[in-house]
Write an enzyme that holds these catalytic residues in place. Structure first.
Site, PDB file in Angstrom:
ATOM      1  N   GLU A 289       1.649   1.292 -12.958  1.00 41.92           N
ATOM      2  CA  GLU A 289       0.876   2.538 -12.399  1.00 41.92           C
ATOM      3  C   GLU A 289       0.918   3.406 -13.674  1.00 41.92           C
ATOM      4  O   GLU A 289       0.102   4.327 -13.417  1.00 41.92           O
ATOM      5  CB  GLU A 289       1.993   3.011 -11.371  1.00 41.92           C
ATOM      6  CG  GLU A 289       1.154   2.821  -9.984  1.00 41.92           C
ATOM      7  CD  GLU A 289       2.117   3.505  -8.746  1.00 41.92           C
ATOM      8  OE1 GLU A 289       3.102   4.433  -8.924  1.00 41.92           O
ATOM      9  OE2 GLU A 289       1.688   2.881  -7.672  1.00 41.92           O
ATOM     10  N   HIS A 310      10.221 -23.799 -13.021  1.00 43.49           N
ATOM     11  CA  HIS A 310       9.395 -24.856 -12.607  1.00 43.49           C
ATOM     12  C   HIS A 310       8.420 -24.521 -11.693  1.00 43.49           C
ATOM     13  O   HIS A 310       7.987 -25.275 -10.617  1.00 43.49           O
ATOM     14  CB  HIS A 310      10.422 -25.617 -11.556  1.00 43.49           C
ATOM     15  CG  HIS A 310      11.875 -26.180 -12.412  1.00 43.49           C
ATOM     16  ND1 HIS A 310      11.823 -27.444 -12.708  1.00 43.49           N
ATOM     17  CD2 HIS A 310      12.467 -25.680 -13.193  1.00 43.49           C
ATOM     18  CE1 HIS A 310      12.691 -27.802 -13.494  1.00 43.49           C
ATOM     19  NE2 HIS A 310      13.251 -26.424 -13.816  1.00 43.49           N
ATOM     20  N   LYS A 424      -6.453   3.768  -0.270  1.00 37.81           N
ATOM     21  CA  LYS A 424      -5.940   4.544   1.104  1.00 37.81           C
ATOM     22  C   LYS A 424      -7.393   5.164   1.703  1.00 37.81           C
ATOM     23  O   LYS A 424      -7.369   5.239   2.752  1.00 37.81           O
ATOM     24  CB  LYS A 424      -5.477   5.793   0.382  1.00 37.81           C
ATOM     25  CG  LYS A 424      -3.865   5.473   0.012  1.00 37.81           C
ATOM     26  CD  LYS A 424      -2.876   6.692  -0.429  1.00 37.81           C
ATOM     27  CE  LYS A 424      -1.673   6.204  -1.135  1.00 37.81           C
ATOM     28  NZ  LYS A 424      -1.282   7.536  -1.625  1.00 37.81           N
TER      29      LYS A 424
END
Ligand code: PA5
Length: 434
Positions: A289, A310, A424
């Site tokens: 961010e 793995h 948003k």
């Protein structure tokens, strides 16, 4: 004295010989912009002084509140998203017994998290659990208007009031938010909730050393004074040392930047202790961010080894060469579990007899580092002597400081997050919010 060490030995071969010299003045500029508070976003630098600034009476209030909640709660639900939950979860999960809930006489309460996703099944399952447990809620939102935690809190508030009655519920809910503005501030005032303040000049992802992180951490039974004291030690060293050779946060930010310029666009932060999973999540948010702006920035990601050797191991060793690795190494662990001798040796493991798992883990770390370096993956190593409140405090401040310098090296504002708004506004439009 700090206990955190940084090794950049296995980075040098991947950067141009004159790159350090060319960029050194930019690093110097970035450091001084931060320290003198003259860089971009300098109205959000409250975190820089936090370890020094937390008043003793705030510690007392946080510890007292945590004790009080613990006295009537088996579970404490922390409602928040992004910077309003990751720091607390990172520290709690790093320090807490991984099977705490299954220990018969373990001290209560257990801290759970909500409102960081809109998983309906997750929240319904949480309510099912809370039906049969005594609980309290800490609701955290700096803006006080973030939808995900607001939804979770509305549901939990209703549940809490039905279960305990309005008056008792008011004692069980703590709000952590802005001093003056936002819906949560308004609601907390109306409902008479005990409230802690998030300072104006501290952004969410830099807020772990405010009540945002400190209250949940204290509720989980950990020593917040020690956490802050670790951060304080790191702060002192980073403020007193202003050159590449003696400041590890400058070194980390600088070599990341030089690797980025050399085409290494992805940083994989790796730990060999699974309880550091959420610490890596916290790092991902902090750097993602802060630095991901204006079409720039290293993509921060992480892995737990051996687990992910793995799954991602093949890619790291032989896939596209655009990543570098930063290992979070822990020198000593709390337990000793020796590999037993077996007279039949059917599994062929007797050559490891009387070694501890940790010794083998450290060898896996060294072997993996050498393999990845030979596979052209630059490697940095941040080591701490053990996982404790103090060392986590050091690491928190170290990463916050480095992250800000990284942002200034990229010439962006490391303290805003304009890009988070895009999803948003679409969501609100689609939901028909007025
Ligand atoms: O770092 C940030 O500022 C964000 O990640 C916020 O912490 C996150 O969006 C939650 O915001 P708020 O605390 O306002 O609900």
């Amino acid at each position: 004295m700090i206990t955190t060490n940084l090794s950049t030995q296995y980075v040098q071969a991947f950067i141009a010989p004159n790159a350090v010299q060319i960029e050194l003045s930019n690093l110097d500029k970035a450091y001084h912009e931060l320290i003198s508070k003259t860089g971009k976003g300098n109205d959000f630098l409250g975190w820089l002084n936090l370890p020094e600034d937390i008043p003793l009476n705030l510690f007392a209030d946080l510890n007292h509140t945590a004790k009080q909640l613990a006295s009537f709660s088996e579970i404490i639900v922390v409602v928040g998203i992004g910077g309003s939950y990751l720091g607390a979860r990172a520290v709690i999960e790093a320090l807490q017994h991984p099977f705490k809930l299954l220990l018969p006489d373990e001290k209560k309460p257990f801290v759970l998290f909500a409102g960081n996703s809109m998983g309906e099944d997750y929240h319904k399952a949480l309510i099912d659990v809370l039906n049969g447990k005594d609980y309290s809620v800490i609701v955290i939102s700096k803006s006080g208007t973030t939808t995900e935690p607001a939804i979770a809190f509305r549901i939990l508030k209703e549940h809490c009031e039905k279960k305990y009655g309005k008056k008792d519920a008011q004692q069980r809910i703590i709000a952590i938010t802005d001093e003056k503005k936002g819906a949560l501030n308004k609601l907390a005032t109306e409902e008479n909730y005990k409230t802690f303040i998030i300072p104006d000049d501290v952004g969410g992802r830099y807020s772990v050393l405010t009540p945002v992180g400190l209250l949940p951490i204290a509720c989980a039974g950990f020593n917040i004074e020690k956490l802050v004291s670790g951060a304080k030690k790191m702060r002192k060293v980073l403020f007193q040392n202003s050159t590449l050779s003696n400041n590890i946060a400058m070194q980390y930010a600088f070599y990341r930047y030089l690797l980025y310029k050399a085409g290494k666009k992805i940083e994989l932060v790796v730990a060999y202790e699974p309880q550091l999973f959420f610490f890596i999540e916290w790092y991902k948010q902090l750097f993602g961010e802060s630095d991901g702006k204006d079409g720039k920035g290293i993509f921060p990601t992480g892995a737990i080894f051996s687990t992910d050797l793995h799954s991602l191991g093949q890619y790291i060793q032989e896939g596209e060469r655009h990543l570098f690795e930063t290992v979070l190494s822990v020198e000593k662990v709390a337990s000793h579990l020796y590999i037993p001798f077996d007279s039949n040796d059917l599994d062929g493991l007797n050559y490891l007899k009387q070694k501890t798992i940790h010794e083998i883990n450290l060898t896996a770390e060294e072997g993996t580092r050498l393999a990845h370096i030979s596979g052209d993956v630059p490697n940095m190593r941040i080591s701490i002597p053990e996982i404790s409140e103090e060392t986590l405090g050091e690491l928190i401040f170290f990463f916050e400081f480095s992250c800000s310098i990284s942002g200034y090296l990229l010439r962006i504002n490391p303290f805003d997050q304009p890009g988070v708004e895009a999803y948003k506004s679409n969501m609100f439009r689609l939901l028909g919010k007025k």
